[in-house]
Each structure stands twice: as C-alpha cells, then as structure tokens.
Design an enzyme around this catalytic site. Structure first.
Site, PDB file in Angstrom:
ATOM      1  N   ASP A   1     -10.991   3.289   3.407  1.00 18.10           N
ATOM      2  CA  ASP A   1     -11.238   1.641   3.557  1.00 18.10           C
ATOM      3  C   ASP A   1     -12.780   1.615   3.648  1.00 18.10           C
ATOM      4  O   ASP A   1     -13.189   0.462   3.381  1.00 18.10           O
ATOM      5  CB  ASP A   1     -10.609   1.311   4.760  1.00 18.10           C
ATOM      6  CG  ASP A   1      -9.258   0.477   4.514  1.00 18.10           C
ATOM      7  OD1 ASP A   1      -8.947   0.175   3.499  1.00 18.10           O
ATOM      8  OD2 ASP A   1      -8.758   0.008   5.593  1.00 18.10           O
TER       9      ASP A   1
ATOM     10  N   GLN B   1      -4.918  -0.006  10.085  1.00 16.26           N
ATOM     11  CA  GLN B   1      -4.783  -1.185   9.593  1.00 16.26           C
ATOM     12  C   GLN B   1      -5.113  -2.105  10.442  1.00 16.26           C
ATOM     13  O   GLN B   1      -4.714  -2.158  11.815  1.00 16.26           O
ATOM     14  CB  GLN B   1      -3.139  -1.223   9.317  1.00 16.26           C
ATOM     15  CG  GLN B   1      -2.743  -2.595   8.717  1.00 16.26           C
ATOM     16  CD  GLN B   1      -3.196  -2.901   7.376  1.00 16.26           C
ATOM     17  OE1 GLN B   1      -3.387  -1.963   6.585  1.00 16.26           O
ATOM     18  NE2 GLN B   1      -3.785  -3.978   7.047  1.00 16.26           N
TER      19      GLN B   1
ATOM     20  N   LYS C   1       0.928  -1.133   0.119  1.00 15.45           N
ATOM     21  CA  LYS C   1       0.200   0.027   0.086  1.00 15.45           C
ATOM     22  C   LYS C   1       1.043   1.164  -0.027  1.00 15.45           C
ATOM     23  O   LYS C   1       0.636   2.175  -0.852  1.00 15.45           O
ATOM     24  CB  LYS C   1      -0.703  -0.074   1.299  1.00 15.45           C
ATOM     25  CG  LYS C   1      -2.038  -0.774   1.125  1.00 15.45           C
ATOM     26  CD  LYS C   1      -2.775  -1.005   2.760  1.00 15.45           C
ATOM     27  CE  LYS C   1      -3.831  -2.061   2.725  1.00 15.45           C
ATOM     28  NZ  LYS C   1      -4.310  -2.047   3.808  1.00 15.45           N
TER      29      LYS C   1
END
Ligand code: ADP
Length: 240
Positions: free
Chosen positions: A73, A50, A6
């Site tokens: 996200d 995360q 990422k």
C-alpha cells in the site's frame, strides 16, 4: 466492497490470497503479532493493513511494522520517505493508479499545472509528490486554502480527493482541463464522487467516472505493487 474486490483480484492474478480477519475488539498487540508473523513469512510478498481501524488501535505504528519491501500500500514511513526523495520504492496505490490513467490517456504532466485538492497521507500528499516526480508544477490545496476556486481554475490537471460529495463543479474547472475524481459516495441515486461530473461535460476535456474510474485502478496498482514486491524480495539489488 474494496476488500472483496481486492481479494478477488488477487486470486484472478494467480496470487495467493491470505486474509486475516481480526475481531472488532482486537488489541494493538494482537494486530502487531499478526503483521509480524506475515512479515517474517518468506512466502508472503505483500502485506496491507485494511483501513480504517477501530478507535482503540494506532494505525501509524501498526503500518510501520510492515517491512518496506512488503509494503504494497506504500503507506509506511519508509515508503513515504523513498517517495519524498524520488527513490525506488512501492507507491500508494490510488495515486499511482491516477498516474497510470493520465499516461494511458496521453495527458502530458511535464510542465503542466497540476492541482491536488486534499492532503491526506493516503491520497493527496503522495499524489502531489508523484506529479512532482512527473515534472508537473504542483499545487496542493486543502481545507485551509483561501480561495479554492481561484486555485483550481488554473489547473491543467485537477485531482480531487476530499471526501466531500460534489465539492467541485463547473466554477472550479478551466476549460479543457483533465479532471480526476478520487471521491466515492453512496447516495440514494447511486455512487457519486467529489466532482459534479454531469455539469462538466462541456468544460473538462477528460474526466474520470465514479464508479469505474480511479477505484478499479487502485486495485490494479495493488496487484502491480505485489508483483513488484515479490521481484524486489528475490532480486533486492536489481529492483527494476
Ligand atoms: P481521503 O481519505 O479521501 O484522502 P481525508 O478525510 O483523509 O480523505 O482527507 C480529506 C482532505 O480533504 C483533507 O486534506 C482536507 O484538508 C481536504 N478538504 C476537506 N474539505 C475541503 C474543502 N472544502 N476544500 C479543500 N480541501 C478540503
């Protein structure tokens, strides 16, 4: 692996990579403060937390500190609500990557029977909702589904996200179906998915490989969401 990929993709896309690494023993308050600081920073377009988090932390309440416009996200309660209502918003990256794969391969969703195996917040649930928004007749199967084989055998599009290595084999797949394997497992012989892809060659018409199928799309959609978030911040009245 994902975090490194990422971060590299962010830089390659010409975006600024702001990585905050907190200690394993970080408290809920410390993580919250970090998110709040990024949330208030007008130079930050997107924030993701995360997962998974260490056991002492409550992920859901931390995720919900991310402003809906920066939720790249697509995992906040607000984003999930927008998706459930079919309104404009940032969508979870893995399921929206699957939609892109279907589009790019020319697989029609309208009127197709799509079966999603797995009902996680991250993949299964939003996947089913996105397929519904694409006019698929959508079935969501999970660990309590009575006869999984009977359900999956009726799928034109089968999306598997269970975290169980090799769960799906030829007995689960209708001839000509499109199979999307979201699982990824490290085995002594290499990376493999939730689907025994090698056994499906003469059955499925299309199947995503592991690695190299859904995973890279997830990261691509994260980049797309970040760009979308930046535009949304600057032109909130005209999100498209
Ligand atoms: P992920 O993060 O890959 O989505 P989770 O562990 O959060 O994985 O969720 C796994 C999902 O897979 C759950 O919704 C669970 O009900 C489903 N699942 C697990 N085992 C089976 C099974 N044998 N048959 C069908 N669904 C299953």
């Amino acid at each position: 692996m994902y975090v490194a990929n990422k971060r590299r993709s962010v830089r390659e896309a010409g975006m600024r990579d702001v990585h905050r690494s907190l200690p394993q023993g970080a408290t809920q308050k410390q993580v919250a403060a970090c998110i709040d600081e990024l949330a208030a920073d007008p130079h930050i377009s997107g924030i993701l937390l995360q997962l998974p988090l260490p056991g002492q932390l409550d992920a859901a309440s931390l995720i919900d500190r991310i402003p809906v416009g920066k939720d790249v996200d697509g995992l906040t309660t607000a984003s999930a609500g927008l998706l459930a209502r079919g309104e404009y918003g940032l969508r979870p990256c893995t399921p929206s990557g699957v939609i892109e794969l279907l589009n790019s391969a020319g697989v029609p969703t309208k009127g197709a029977h799509a079966v999603v195996v797995g009902r996680s917040q991250l993949v299964g649930r939003p996947m089913a909702q996105l397929l519904l928004l694409r006019d698929a007749t959508t079935t969501l199967a999970h660990r309590h589904t009575t006869d999984l084989t009977a359900v999956t055998r009726t799928a034109d599009i089968l999306v598997v996200a269970t975290g169980i290595c090799g769960l799906i084999g030829p007995e689960h797949v209708k001839p000509g179906a499109t199979v999307i394997d979201v699982g990824i497992h490290r085995t002594p012989t290499g990376l493999t998915g939730d689907v025994r892809a090698g056994e499906l060659n003469s059955i499925a018409s299309l199947i995503t490989p592991v690695p190299g199928g859904v995973g890279p799309m997830t990261i691509a959609m994260l980049m797309a969401n970040t760009l979308q978030a930046a535009r949304w911040t600057h032109h909130p009245a005209h999100p498209h």
